[in-house]
Motif scaffolding. Sequence first.
Motif, PDB file in Angstrom:
ATOM      1  N   UNK A  39       0.899  -1.214   0.069  1.00  0.00           N
ATOM      2  CA  UNK A  39      -0.019   0.065   0.064  1.00  0.00           C
ATOM      3  C   UNK A  39       0.963   1.371  -0.146  1.00  0.00           C
ATOM      4  N   UNK A  40       2.006   1.268   0.639  1.00  0.00           N
ATOM      5  CA  UNK A  40       2.938   2.404   0.630  1.00  0.00           C
ATOM      6  C   UNK A  40       3.484   2.694  -0.570  1.00  0.00           C
ATOM      7  N   UNK A  41       3.638   1.812  -1.736  1.00  0.00           N
ATOM      8  CA  UNK A  41       4.282   1.983  -2.701  1.00  0.00           C
ATOM      9  C   UNK A  41       3.288   2.833  -3.690  1.00  0.00           C
ATOM     10  N   UNK A  42       2.148   2.754  -3.592  1.00  0.00           N
ATOM     11  CA  UNK A  42       1.227   3.639  -4.536  1.00  0.00           C
ATOM     12  C   UNK A  42       1.015   5.150  -4.364  1.00  0.00           C
ATOM     13  N   UNK A 154      -7.098  -9.791   6.743  1.00  0.00           N
ATOM     14  CA  UNK A 154      -5.592  -9.736   6.537  1.00  0.00           C
ATOM     15  C   UNK A 154      -5.099  -9.245   5.269  1.00  0.00           C
ATOM     16  N   UNK A 155      -5.955  -9.314   4.200  1.00  0.00           N
ATOM     17  CA  UNK A 155      -5.327  -8.991   2.930  1.00  0.00           C
ATOM     18  C   UNK A 155      -5.831  -7.504   2.617  1.00  0.00           C
ATOM     19  N   UNK A 183      -5.346   1.473  -9.616  1.00  0.00           N
ATOM     20  CA  UNK A 183      -4.340   0.616  -8.764  1.00  0.00           C
ATOM     21  C   UNK A 183      -4.619   0.050  -7.600  1.00  0.00           C
ATOM     22  N   UNK A 184      -5.487   1.005  -6.921  1.00  0.00           N
ATOM     23  CA  UNK A 184      -6.091   0.714  -5.442  1.00  0.00           C
ATOM     24  C   UNK A 184      -6.972  -0.518  -5.436  1.00  0.00           C
ATOM     25  N   UNK A 185      -7.890  -0.585  -6.395  1.00  0.00           N
ATOM     26  CA  UNK A 185      -8.698  -1.857  -6.317  1.00  0.00           C
ATOM     27  C   UNK A 185      -8.165  -2.949  -6.582  1.00  0.00           C
ATOM     28  N   UNK A 186      -7.097  -3.005  -7.752  1.00  0.00           N
ATOM     29  CA  UNK A 186      -6.230  -4.319  -7.850  1.00  0.00           C
ATOM     30  C   UNK A 186      -5.216  -4.587  -6.786  1.00  0.00           C
ATOM     31  N   UNK A 187      -4.909  -3.565  -6.078  1.00  0.00           N
ATOM     32  CA  UNK A 187      -3.864  -3.987  -5.207  1.00  0.00           C
ATOM     33  C   UNK A 187      -4.791  -4.551  -3.987  1.00  0.00           C
ATOM     34  N   UNK A 188      -5.917  -4.061  -3.785  1.00  0.00           N
ATOM     35  CA  UNK A 188      -6.862  -4.869  -2.645  1.00  0.00           C
ATOM     36  C   UNK A 188      -7.391  -6.208  -3.107  1.00  0.00           C
ATOM     37  N   UNK A 189      -7.462  -6.288  -4.222  1.00  0.00           N
ATOM     38  CA  UNK A 189      -7.569  -7.895  -4.848  1.00  0.00           C
ATOM     39  C   UNK A 189      -6.384  -8.544  -4.887  1.00  0.00           C
ATOM     40  N   UNK A 190      -5.341  -8.152  -5.050  1.00  0.00           N
ATOM     41  CA  UNK A 190      -3.847  -9.100  -5.208  1.00  0.00           C
ATOM     42  C   UNK A 190      -3.682  -9.320  -3.491  1.00  0.00           C
TER      43      UNK A 190
END
Length: 307
Positions: A39-42, A154-155, A183-190
């Motif tokens: 999350x910090x890399x976004x 946890x994810x 990318x936030x939505x995709x990061x959440x899914x990943x």
Amino acid sequence: MNPALPPTPTTATSMSLRDVWLHLRLPFSQYLLPVCLFALTLPPGIASPDWGRVVWILVVIHVLMYPAANTFNSYYDRDEGSVNGLEAPPPVDRTLFWVSMGLEALALVGGVLINWQFVFFILVYGAFMKAYSHTAIRIKKRPVASWLLISTFQGGFVFLMTYVIVHNINLATVFQPGTWPAGVALGTLISTLNILALYPVTQVYQHAEDASRGDLTISRLMGVRGTFVNAWVCLVAAAVCFFVFYSGGWPFWLMAALLAPGLIYLALITARVWQDPTTATYRAAMWMTRLTGWGMNLFFLILLAGQ
């Protein structure tokens, strides 16, 4: 007797500080750290003066919030065999319950020093983890629900929590257009897919003990082989999402290189388990967790260093 507390055997003695320390499972928190680092890399990134605040947020999550949930779970499970992050759990008594409550209180105080939204996220996470373990609700006994909810909290939940708190996004504007960068939505899914893959693997050596308590975990439901099949399916799905997230660029290939040791080890474990399911041991699962966790932490730290 307080009905919220499982009975303590009359032979139980007060836990030592060492026993309490072990049940915190602090070393295991580092394997959950990649979710926050991701999350910090976004964008919009982190300005230099904000790093002290970011470190404090990570400390509250990994040193207080997670251990509070771990000790609560340990108190209600009273495991005698290996559990996630603890090979030989010491016996527990009511001391651990109050340690859990104290850690959560400290986490809330730590959250107040950031903002009210952090307090809200900590309360929601704590409420879910209590419902997961507490005998009155015990989501853990529901295999699919516990798998999906643990992976989500946890994810994806922790990913979004970190992003929102670090970047001071007002929850009242969360659903307004333009609030989230691409990318936030995709990061959440990943983040959720990774836990969907690995969480059942951390249960695979607990089948006998879970069965003795009547807990049909997702790993017991899938079976030993099915647990590893699920891990590969979810990891491949996460890899595809990562490829899209990084547009097939160098970060994706760097990540693949750093994760290679963990994935090779997982492949070796899978091959052994396919021949003999009894080889799915605590130590094998923990080594897989270490290798993948260290690889992901190193990857995101490299990206952060380059910002």
